[in-house]
Design an enzyme around this catalytic site. Structure first.
Site, short mmCIF file in Angstrom:
data_model
loop_
_atom_site.label_atom_id
_atom_site.label_comp_id
_atom_site.label_asym_id
_atom_site.label_seq_id
_atom_site.Cartn_x
_atom_site.Cartn_y
_atom_site.Cartn_z
N TYR A 19 0.83 -1.20 0.00
CA TYR A 19 0.00 0.00 0.00
C TYR A 19 0.86 1.25 0.00
CZ TYR A 19 0.89 1.07 4.96
OH TYR A 19 1.47 1.41 6.15
N ARG A 76 -8.13 -20.61 -1.51
CA ARG A 76 -6.99 -20.34 -0.64
C ARG A 76 -5.89 -21.35 -0.88
NH1 ARG A 76 -5.09 -21.84 4.41
NH2 ARG A 76 -4.10 -20.19 5.65
N LYS A 111 6.56 -2.06 1.89
CA LYS A 111 5.38 -1.45 2.53
C LYS A 111 4.17 -2.36 2.33
CE LYS A 111 3.21 3.09 3.15
NZ LYS A 111 3.65 3.32 4.54
#
Length: 288
Positions: free
Chosen positions: A35, A103, A152
């Site tokens: 992000y 998943r 990040k």
């Protein structure tokens, strides 16, 4: 919920209530996402190119395909700022590895498109932040995060826990400590000032390569303020003349207390005050 807020999701501008992501998105099940947060002042974006460069680096370190060019990202940011009438605030951007349909620890096939989300937050006091006048209090917290803090990612559980530890201790934030040395704040870079010199930890995998940090240190050096990039201890911070943090949403924020002990006179010092003014002045000049 902001009733009329428009957000961006995978190519569409939508009312936030209509924006839906899959429960199988890897950002949701694995925190497999990065992000950026870009500040908006006077309706313009601060340090935009720095945020794009760091985004590209973070994506590259995780081998997530970057689906958008700088120009496309700039257009989306500007569109959201305009549609939501943001004069002062933030634009949050997140890119995950996408939705493979189930998943699985293994990365999905390369043709799975990344999930791209952006939204705005209106903040009325970024520039005239009340805390900038009084300074903030921090506590030291053992740094138990993973070893790649330079990327990040959205793996922010421990920083969130640290923020709560600080609140419960009557402080505003936490400074992480590893092997006796301060690494950084929960969502910011950390600095002390001694004898007119700015001291801050050098860049490595141990800390986030702050965009505000890079800009501020450039401005400080241009203003003939000496910058020393080295580790410092909590004890050094307690004995410092001043301390402060930098971040996209805080700019330069004075720190006046650590672990209950006052730093300097217990009030924002002249170096931090000057650096805040300098950063805001120069960042405004380069806003897009």
């Amino acid at each position: 919920m902001h009733k009329n807020r428009i957000v961006y999701l995978n190519g569409e501008y939508l009312p936030e209530a209509e924006a839906k992501a899959s429960i199988f998105d890897r950002g949701f099940v694995f925190a497999d996402a990065v992000y950026e947060v870009t500040s908006v002042v006077d309706g313009k974006l601060l340090d935009f190119d720095g945020h794009v460069a760091r985004l590209e680096r973070s994506l590259g370190e995780l081998a997530i395909r970057n689906p958008l060019t700088r120009e496309a990202l700039l257009d989306i940011h500007r569109e959201l700022v305009a549609r939501n009438e943001i004069a002062e605030g933030l634009v949050y951007l997140q890119i995950s590895r996408g939705n493979p349909g189930d998943r699985d620890f293994l990365f999905p096939a390369e043709d799975v498109p990344p999930t791209v989300v952006l939204f705005t937050q209106s903040v009325s006091n970024l520039v005239e932040a009340p805390k900038a006048l009084t300074g903030i209090k921090v506590i030291s917290i053992p740094d138990l995060r993973w070893a790649r803090r330079d990327i990040k990612t959205v793996q922010l559980l421990y920083p969130s826990m640290a923020k709560m530890m600080a609140r419960q201790a009557g402080a505003d934030d936490g400074w992480f400590v590893q092997d006796g040395f301060v690494t950084e704040g929960t969502a910011n870079n950390a600095y002390i000032v001694k004898d007119g010199q700015i001291i801050t930890r050098a860049l490595s995998n141990d800390i986030l390569h702050g965009i505000t940090r890079a800009a501020l240190l450039l401005y400080a050096r241009e203003a003939q303020i000496k910058v020393v990039e080295r580790n410092f201890t909590v004890e050094e911070a307690k004995a410092a003349d001043e301390a402060f943090i930098t971040g996209a949403s805080t700019f330069v924020m004075p720190v006046v207390e650590i672990d209950g002990g006052k730093i300097g006179g217990g009030a924002p010092g002249p170096v931090a005050r000057r650096l805040r003014e300098l950063y805001i002045q120069e960042a405004r000049k380069g806003a897009v």
